[in-house]
Design an enzyme around this catalytic site. Structure first.
Site, PDB file in Angstrom:
ATOM      1  N   ASP A  16       0.871  -1.167   0.000  1.00  0.00           N
ATOM      2  CA  ASP A  16       0.000   0.000   0.000  1.00  0.00           C
ATOM      3  C   ASP A  16       0.918   1.231   0.000  1.00  0.00           C
ATOM      4  O   ASP A  16       2.102   1.132   0.320  1.00  0.00           O
ATOM      5  CB  ASP A  16      -0.891  -0.032   1.243  1.00  0.00           C
ATOM      6  CG  ASP A  16      -1.737   1.218   1.394  1.00  0.00           C
ATOM      7  OD1 ASP A  16      -2.384   1.609   0.414  1.00  0.00           O
ATOM      8  OD2 ASP A  16      -1.707   1.800   2.493  1.00  0.00           O
ATOM      9  N   ASP A  18       0.112   5.134   1.075  1.00  0.00           N
ATOM     10  CA  ASP A  18       0.040   6.030   2.236  1.00  0.00           C
ATOM     11  C   ASP A  18       0.026   5.226   3.533  1.00  0.00           C
ATOM     12  O   ASP A  18      -0.859   4.394   3.748  1.00  0.00           O
ATOM     13  CB  ASP A  18      -1.239   6.878   2.174  1.00  0.00           C
ATOM     14  CG  ASP A  18      -1.299   7.739   0.928  1.00  0.00           C
ATOM     15  OD1 ASP A  18      -0.865   8.894   0.985  1.00  0.00           O
ATOM     16  OD2 ASP A  18      -1.777   7.233  -0.119  1.00  0.00           O
TER      17      ASP A  18
END
Length: 224
Positions: A16, A18
């Site tokens: 992922d 952020d």
């Protein structure tokens, strides 16, 4: 770091963005504070905003202006927030401490790595370009790359394919429940980045991940 032996079953690691690969909280908070200033409201601290960053523009505008907003005003603010963020995308954003060493280790051991994020491509791509990560990643799947978004597993399947791996040969690392759900549905190994943006109201122990890491280099034992 020592080399891996040739029996490693993991051929790709997917991240992922952020709160997992990048610490984007300072620049996301900055964009929100620019918007708050435009409406004569007091700024918020990065520490206060940090745990909401993984949930994107909707969460940030709600945090800044409350849940009781006129829908038209909310959408205007959300679009303005995205515009301000796009203009100030990479002032203080950086890889989490220790992550660059992890990426170098993966590359030196011929393990491919990629990114699967719900962040839209018009933000994802220039951010990675500015950080000189675009050419290093074997796959970059943004929130609008295909119709499906996490927690749907389709973006993870696409990333695995682009990396030349089976889904079962991948690890997916994320800091949100939707990340772990998507990875589990794709039959990948899943790791929770507990150093990421997880607030006290969440219960990661119930997400069903294969493991939890407190620092990026704790990914490495999972490669064998």
């Amino acid at each position: 770091m020592a080399k891996l032996d040739n029996s490693s079953k993991i051929s790709s690691v997917l991240f992922d963005l952020d709160g997992t690969l990048l610490d984007t909280a300072p620049d996301m908070t900055n964009a929100l504070n620019l918007l708050l200033a435009e409406e004569d409201k007091a700024p918020l601290t990065t520490a206060f905003c940090r745990d909401f960053v993984s949930h994107g523009s909707v969460a940030m505008v709600t945090l800044g202006f409350g849940e009781q907003q006129n829908p038209d005003e909310f959408e205007r603010r959300r679009l303005r927030f995205l515009h301000l963020y796009e203009r100030n995308l990479c002032l203080d954003t950086k890889l989490f401490e220790g992550m660059d060493e992890v990426l170098l280790f993966l590359e030196e051991n011929y393990i491919r790595w990629g990114i699967v994020t719900n962040k839209p491509a018009f933000l994802t791509n220039p951010l990675l370009e500015q950080l000189k990560l675009s050419q290093r990643a074997c796959s970059i799947i943004s929130g609008d790359s295909i119709p499906e978004r996490k927690p749907d597993p389709a973006p993870l399947y696409l990333a695995a394919s682009q990396c030349g791996s089976l889904a079962t040969e991948c690890i997916y690392v994320g800091d949100a429940e939707r990340d772990i759900e998507a990875g589990n549905r794709a039959n990948m190994q899943t790791l929770i980045a507990s150093y990421g943006y997880i607030d006290d109201s969440q219960t990661p122990v119930n997400w069903g991940a294969n493991g939890v890491i407190e620092y990026p280099d704790e990914i490495l034992p999972w490669l064998n």
